[in-house]
Write a protein that holds these residues in place. Sequence first.
Motif, PDB file in Angstrom:
ATOM      1  N   ASP A 178       0.837  -1.215   0.000  1.00  0.00           N
ATOM      2  CA  ASP A 178       0.000   0.000   0.000  1.00  0.00           C
ATOM      3  C   ASP A 178       0.866   1.257   0.000  1.00  0.00           C
ATOM      4  OD1 ASP A 178      -2.294  -1.535   0.086  1.00  0.00           O
ATOM      5  OD2 ASP A 178      -2.378  -1.543   2.276  1.00  0.00           O
ATOM      6  N   ALA A 212     -16.419  16.812  -3.688  1.00  0.00           N
ATOM      7  CA  ALA A 212     -15.341  15.910  -4.106  1.00  0.00           C
ATOM      8  C   ALA A 212     -15.736  15.153  -5.375  1.00  0.00           C
ATOM      9  CB  ALA A 212     -15.057  14.919  -2.992  1.00  0.00           C
ATOM     10  N   LEU A 264      -7.725   8.513  -5.781  1.00  0.00           N
ATOM     11  CA  LEU A 264      -8.282   9.194  -4.608  1.00  0.00           C
ATOM     12  C   LEU A 264      -9.328  10.215  -5.031  1.00  0.00           C
ATOM     13  CD1 LEU A 264      -4.865  10.162  -2.961  1.00  0.00           C
ATOM     14  CD2 LEU A 264      -6.446   8.513  -2.009  1.00  0.00           C
ATOM     15  N   PRO A 265     -10.360  10.436  -4.204  1.00  0.00           N
ATOM     16  CA  PRO A 265     -11.271  11.561  -4.476  1.00  0.00           C
ATOM     17  C   PRO A 265     -10.510  12.884  -4.329  1.00  0.00           C
ATOM     18  CG  PRO A 265     -12.219  10.043  -2.883  1.00  0.00           C
ATOM     19  CD  PRO A 265     -10.783   9.664  -3.023  1.00  0.00           C
ATOM     20  N   ALA A 269      -3.740   5.572  12.630  1.00  0.00           N
ATOM     21  CA  ALA A 269      -3.856   6.450  11.472  1.00  0.00           C
ATOM     22  C   ALA A 269      -3.839   7.942  11.825  1.00  0.00           C
ATOM     23  CB  ALA A 269      -5.125   6.098  10.693  1.00  0.00           C
ATOM     24  N   PRO A 270      -4.421   8.361  12.962  1.00  0.00           N
ATOM     25  CA  PRO A 270      -4.401   9.805  13.254  1.00  0.00           C
ATOM     26  C   PRO A 270      -2.990  10.363  13.412  1.00  0.00           C
ATOM     27  CG  PRO A 270      -5.995   8.697  14.658  1.00  0.00           C
ATOM     28  CD  PRO A 270      -5.226   7.636  13.957  1.00  0.00           C
ATOM     29  N   ASN A 276     -10.804  11.986  12.955  1.00  0.00           N
ATOM     30  CA  ASN A 276     -10.242  12.602  14.148  1.00  0.00           C
ATOM     31  C   ASN A 276     -10.694  14.064  14.259  1.00  0.00           C
ATOM     32  OD1 ASN A 276      -8.711  12.913  16.411  1.00  0.00           O
ATOM     33  ND2 ASN A 276      -6.772  13.162  15.320  1.00  0.00           N
ATOM     34  N   GLN A 313      -9.651   4.858  14.263  1.00  0.00           N
ATOM     35  CA  GLN A 313      -9.667   6.306  14.003  1.00  0.00           C
ATOM     36  C   GLN A 313      -8.794   6.620  12.799  1.00  0.00           C
ATOM     37  OE1 GLN A 313      -9.265   9.157  17.026  1.00  0.00           O
ATOM     38  NE2 GLN A 313     -10.574   8.095  18.470  1.00  0.00           N
ATOM     39  N   LEU A 314      -9.233   7.580  11.996  1.00  0.00           N
ATOM     40  CA  LEU A 314      -8.474   8.029  10.828  1.00  0.00           C
ATOM     41  C   LEU A 314      -8.216   9.527  10.949  1.00  0.00           C
ATOM     42  CD1 LEU A 314     -10.359   6.180   7.939  1.00  0.00           C
ATOM     43  CD2 LEU A 314      -8.084   5.664   8.815  1.00  0.00           C
ATOM     44  N   PRO A 315      -7.155  10.021  10.283  1.00  0.00           N
ATOM     45  CA  PRO A 315      -6.938  11.478  10.311  1.00  0.00           C
ATOM     46  C   PRO A 315      -8.020  12.179   9.486  1.00  0.00           C
ATOM     47  CG  PRO A 315      -5.374  10.415   8.833  1.00  0.00           C
ATOM     48  CD  PRO A 315      -6.143   9.322   9.490  1.00  0.00           C
ATOM     49  N   GLN A 332      -7.636  14.111   6.926  1.00  0.00           N
ATOM     50  CA  GLN A 332      -7.325  13.991   5.501  1.00  0.00           C
ATOM     51  C   GLN A 332      -6.800  12.579   5.264  1.00  0.00           C
ATOM     52  OE1 GLN A 332      -7.487  16.496   3.017  1.00  0.00           O
ATOM     53  NE2 GLN A 332      -6.938  14.914   1.567  1.00  0.00           N
ATOM     54  N   VAL A 333      -7.641  11.727   4.685  1.00  0.00           N
ATOM     55  CA  VAL A 333      -7.257  10.326   4.506  1.00  0.00           C
ATOM     56  C   VAL A 333      -6.720  10.113   3.090  1.00  0.00           C
ATOM     57  CG1 VAL A 333      -8.060   7.938   4.637  1.00  0.00           C
ATOM     58  CG2 VAL A 333      -9.101   9.661   6.092  1.00  0.00           C
ATOM     59  N   THR A 334      -5.550   9.464   2.980  1.00  0.00           N
ATOM     60  CA  THR A 334      -5.038   9.096   1.655  1.00  0.00           C
ATOM     61  C   THR A 334      -5.060   7.587   1.452  1.00  0.00           C
ATOM     62  OG1 THR A 334      -2.810   9.210   2.585  1.00  0.00           O
ATOM     63  CG2 THR A 334      -3.534  11.101   1.283  1.00  0.00           C
ATOM     64  N   ASP A 335      -5.219   6.856   2.530  1.00  0.00           N
ATOM     65  CA  ASP A 335      -5.223   5.400   2.410  1.00  0.00           C
ATOM     66  C   ASP A 335      -5.875   4.798   3.648  1.00  0.00           C
ATOM     67  OD1 ASP A 335      -4.147   2.963   0.969  1.00  0.00           O
ATOM     68  OD2 ASP A 335      -3.313   2.683   2.972  1.00  0.00           O
ATOM     69  N   SER A 360      -6.238   1.310   3.807  1.00  0.00           N
ATOM     70  CA  SER A 360      -6.007  -0.138   3.648  1.00  0.00           C
ATOM     71  C   SER A 360      -5.767  -0.854   4.967  1.00  0.00           C
ATOM     72  CB  SER A 360      -4.802  -0.370   2.745  1.00  0.00           C
ATOM     73  OG  SER A 360      -4.978   0.291   1.538  1.00  0.00           O
ATOM     74  N   SER A 361      -4.974  -0.236   5.854  1.00  0.00           N
ATOM     75  CA  SER A 361      -4.632  -0.948   7.084  1.00  0.00           C
ATOM     76  C   SER A 361      -5.874  -1.196   7.941  1.00  0.00           C
ATOM     77  CB  SER A 361      -3.588  -0.160   7.876  1.00  0.00           C
ATOM     78  OG  SER A 361      -4.071   1.120   8.169  1.00  0.00           O
ATOM     79  N   THR A 397      -7.908  -3.938   6.257  1.00  0.00           N
ATOM     80  CA  THR A 397      -7.305  -5.254   6.494  1.00  0.00           C
ATOM     81  C   THR A 397      -7.759  -5.801   7.850  1.00  0.00           C
ATOM     82  OG1 THR A 397      -5.372  -4.587   5.219  1.00  0.00           O
ATOM     83  CG2 THR A 397      -5.099  -6.506   6.633  1.00  0.00           C
ATOM     84  N   GLN A 438     -15.739  13.186   1.369  1.00  0.00           N
ATOM     85  CA  GLN A 438     -14.602  12.848   0.525  1.00  0.00           C
ATOM     86  C   GLN A 438     -13.896  11.579   1.024  1.00  0.00           C
ATOM     87  OE1 GLN A 438     -12.410  16.232  -0.680  1.00  0.00           O
ATOM     88  NE2 GLN A 438     -10.625  15.094  -1.317  1.00  0.00           N
ATOM     89  N   MET A 491     -15.973   8.488   0.406  1.00  0.00           N
ATOM     90  CA  MET A 491     -15.888   7.956  -0.955  1.00  0.00           C
ATOM     91  C   MET A 491     -14.617   7.111  -1.119  1.00  0.00           C
ATOM     92  SD  MET A 491     -15.916   9.944  -4.583  1.00  0.00           S
ATOM     93  CE  MET A 491     -17.325  10.974  -4.277  1.00  0.00           C
ATOM     94  N   LEU A 492     -13.521   7.595  -0.555  1.00  0.00           N
ATOM     95  CA  LEU A 492     -12.258   6.852  -0.639  1.00  0.00           C
ATOM     96  C   LEU A 492     -12.391   5.502   0.056  1.00  0.00           C
ATOM     97  CD1 LEU A 492      -9.146   6.615  -1.103  1.00  0.00           C
ATOM     98  CD2 LEU A 492      -8.869   7.704   1.105  1.00  0.00           C
TER      99      LEU A 492
END
Lengths: 292, 413
Positions: free
Chosen positions: A10, A119, A212-213, A261-262, B184, B211-213, B215-218, B220-221, B224, B241, B244-245
């Motif tokens: 990834d 978007a 990506l959007p 992720a954060p 977040n 939790q995700l930031p 602005q998400v770019t991925d 996958s983790s 998974t 946005q 959709m990703l």
Amino acid sequence: MTSILQPTADGLMLGGVFALSAIGFSLIYGVLHVVNLTHGVTILLGAYLSFSLAEEFGLDPIVAIPIVMAILFVVGYAYQRFLIQRVHGGRSVFPTLLLTFAVALIVKNLLIVHYSSSAKVITPRYAFDSLSLGPVHVDVVRLAALAISLVLLLALTIVLKRTSFGRIMRATAQEEIGARLCGVNVRHVYALTFAISAAFAAAAGTVLGIALPFSPEQEGIWTCYAFIVVVLGGVGSPAGALVGGCLLGLITTFSAAYIGAPFSNALMFLMLVVMLVARPNGIFGDAFKGSR
Amino acid sequence: MTTTRRAVVNGISAAALAAPAALSSRSARAQASSIVIAGSVPLTGGQAGTGRFFNNGYKLAVDRINQMGGVDVGGKKYTFDLKLFDDASDPARARTLIQRQVDDGVRLFLGSYGSNIVLPTVAVVERAGGVMVQAGGGADAIYTQGYKSVFNINPRASLQFISIAKYFGSLTPKIKTLTVITANNSFSKAYSEGAIAACKAAGIDLLEHHQLPEQVTDSSSVLTAIRGNQPDLLLVNVNEQNSMLIARQMIASGTNAKLLEYFALGPQLSDYRKALGRYANGMTCGINWDQNNSFQDKYFGPASNFLDAHRKAFGDDFSWEAAIAATCIIVYAEALTRAGSLDPLALRETLREISIPETLYGAVKFTKDGDGDPNVMGTKVFQVQNGEIAVLIPEDKVKAKINYPIVPWRERS
């Protein structure tokens, strides 16, 4: 093992998008020593052009890449000759910084007016396909993005290293006065550098749009990503952009998988600080004058 | 009688001096018959995608009420004078814009979109002794700091999922496990915490919370992990946005919930449904307003009329946020009439006690903290069916039936 392989795959695929999106920024800084704040919005212009071609004519985004590259090549050339050139050349970087900032704001708002601020995403036939390589899942669009990035970065490397134009560009970057004394039309080289950078940004926009959007508001973040990639990889070389991009991609995915992720943005900027302190020229950072 | 040159000059001078005063007086009278309602909306920046619908709704309602002669306050007719400014999705800019309006004497305000923007503007309005009726700030922090000036057409974030969780809890086969993906930010965190609590009360246990930031770019983790520990219900609580990703990556990687997926934002937008095509079918999402509902009010009539008016004024692109924004104006009109006064403190008291049986949006009643009463104004849920929105609750008032359990992404048509 999957817990290592999946984020690696990834990260590398995301890194391909980052690398292609950064190479134009890196070239312009390397050759002209201009921090081009219109870079992010140029990427988005490429994305929106490909989006329009797909929506209006049903054109596959990969097929559209040469078209959007050609359009933005012309736009980039004209932009440098008629705007950047007029404020470029003094000792201060602020005139070009302010000019590119202003143009970025104008173009961003024009995009909002035309496409709205919602978007968008380019959805080719294979948008929802994936491959399974053992336990590792790979999105076809991201794999395509990585492949396109590698092909284009390789092509640019050949142009820079093996063609007379590449030698002229590198010579101009290293010693502008010397190049002038040898009869090089430096203004033309500068404009062509902007044109090539805009064309690669357009390709990056298309790749971004299928993976990506995107929305007009992201222009700042894509300029920021380009800046980080250049700091990590070094100025002016496709190899530097590729290494910097992949490093950024891997930081994003591994921090998401193992720390949370954060925290990926925090780690990204921590790496930026570490590189600026430990190796300010980046990993491959001595190609052009911008890094000297 | 002879007219000397000096007399003519004096006369002209006097007229010249008097004219501005007369004009000023006329202007003052004109201002006295209108009520200024001000606010900021995100027309650019990250929240602009939805923010423009707030702008549309506010304008549409003010135009309609003014065309109908305005509102009756203490036996006198007033029109609304709407002053909206673009805050560029920037909380600091929004705060400055509202402060400038406060300095100009404005006391009645509308809200922006996004809790991070609304929260600092509420503090300004509170200090100025004003009132803010809004629908774009749902984070609990807005309603737990003792503010007396803010009123939200929606319940606070942590209470918005109660009605949905009750509905999900009633489905057969029974939903037993839940995984949540949260952005977040303050609204998403409060919403998810409320959703987890509401689901627990409905007998649905939390499996994982990712939790995700912002602005998400991925993703996958996270996906998974979800494939490795598949939940019955997946709740994706991020902006349009990122939604959709995540949806695209879920489809491509074959990441499915066992029984149902709920996306807090995204599927309500036609662009989103179009981008996902057939894969959008089966997704569920929260909705606060639908044009097919049976509500009506004295300004727009049936809810479908509002949609027609919006299309006429702004084109086909529509999202329900326009209706909720219009309802803010309608609530102001109703409250001003009931208060019989332009005094903002009197208006606060009226809003605190108000109970409007029917508006374009349904019944309106606020809690003592100022957010919408969840028992009266609970969020509905819809499912995408054949690419369109099919509202599922309240079950006795809607025709659509849920497709449940949903089939995996690859089998959707």
